[in-house]
Design a protein around this motif. Sequence first.
Motif, PDB file in Angstrom:
ATOM      1  N   ALA A 173       0.829  -1.201   0.000  1.00 54.97           N
ATOM      2  CA  ALA A 173       0.000   0.000   0.000  1.00 54.97           C
ATOM      3  C   ALA A 173       0.867   1.257   0.000  1.00 54.97           C
ATOM      4  N   LYS A 174       1.946   1.246   0.781  1.00 55.43           N
ATOM      5  CA  LYS A 174       2.846   2.405   0.806  1.00 55.43           C
ATOM      6  C   LYS A 174       3.499   2.616  -0.552  1.00 55.43           C
ATOM      7  N   VAL A 175       3.973   1.536  -1.174  1.00 53.37           N
ATOM      8  CA  VAL A 175       4.614   1.643  -2.483  1.00 53.37           C
ATOM      9  C   VAL A 175       3.616   2.154  -3.515  1.00 53.37           C
ATOM     10  N   LEU A 176       2.403   1.621  -3.481  1.00 49.66           N
ATOM     11  CA  LEU A 176       1.367   2.056  -4.422  1.00 49.66           C
ATOM     12  C   LEU A 176       1.013   3.522  -4.196  1.00 49.66           C
ATOM     13  N   ASN A 177       0.887   3.923  -2.941  1.00 48.20           N
ATOM     14  CA  ASN A 177       0.562   5.310  -2.622  1.00 48.20           C
ATOM     15  C   ASN A 177       1.656   6.250  -3.108  1.00 48.20           C
ATOM     16  N   ASN A 178       2.910   5.876  -2.910  1.00 52.95           N
ATOM     17  CA  ASN A 178       4.018   6.704  -3.390  1.00 52.95           C
ATOM     18  C   ASN A 178       4.006   6.810  -4.910  1.00 52.95           C
ATOM     19  N   ALA A 179       3.715   5.696  -5.585  1.00 58.54           N
ATOM     20  CA  ALA A 179       3.665   5.712  -7.050  1.00 58.54           C
ATOM     21  C   ALA A 179       2.540   6.620  -7.542  1.00 58.54           C
ATOM     22  N   ILE A 180       1.408   6.573  -6.873  1.00 53.85           N
ATOM     23  CA  ILE A 180       0.286   7.438  -7.253  1.00 53.85           C
ATOM     24  C   ILE A 180       0.643   8.900  -7.020  1.00 53.85           C
TER      25      ILE A 180
END
Length: 101
Positions: A34-41
């Motif tokens: 979730a953190k990686v996805l949030n950073n990518a977004i």
Amino acid sequence: MHSLLGYSWAEIASILAVISVLFSGVYWLIRHGAKVLNNAINIGTYPLQQQFKELTNTIKQLNGNFEEEHKNLKRLEHEVEQHDKAIILHEEKIKRLEERK
């Protein structure tokens, strides 16, 4: 020796330890993902966020200009009303003068 469902207490403790390690590993994977996805977004939408900030600032400036122009328009409307009243008074004076002749 005591047992539960055919398992000894040591085996039950080992099973619970393995299950808790698996659950915490899955929890960490989900949270990390979730953190990686949030950073990518966030990285992907950064230009859009900047454009929204610029648009918001432009709208605020335009709103200030709009309010100033609205005040000027009201003042001009008042002046036009005063001129209309003066013209009507002058027309009435001209009519009275023409009637006297």
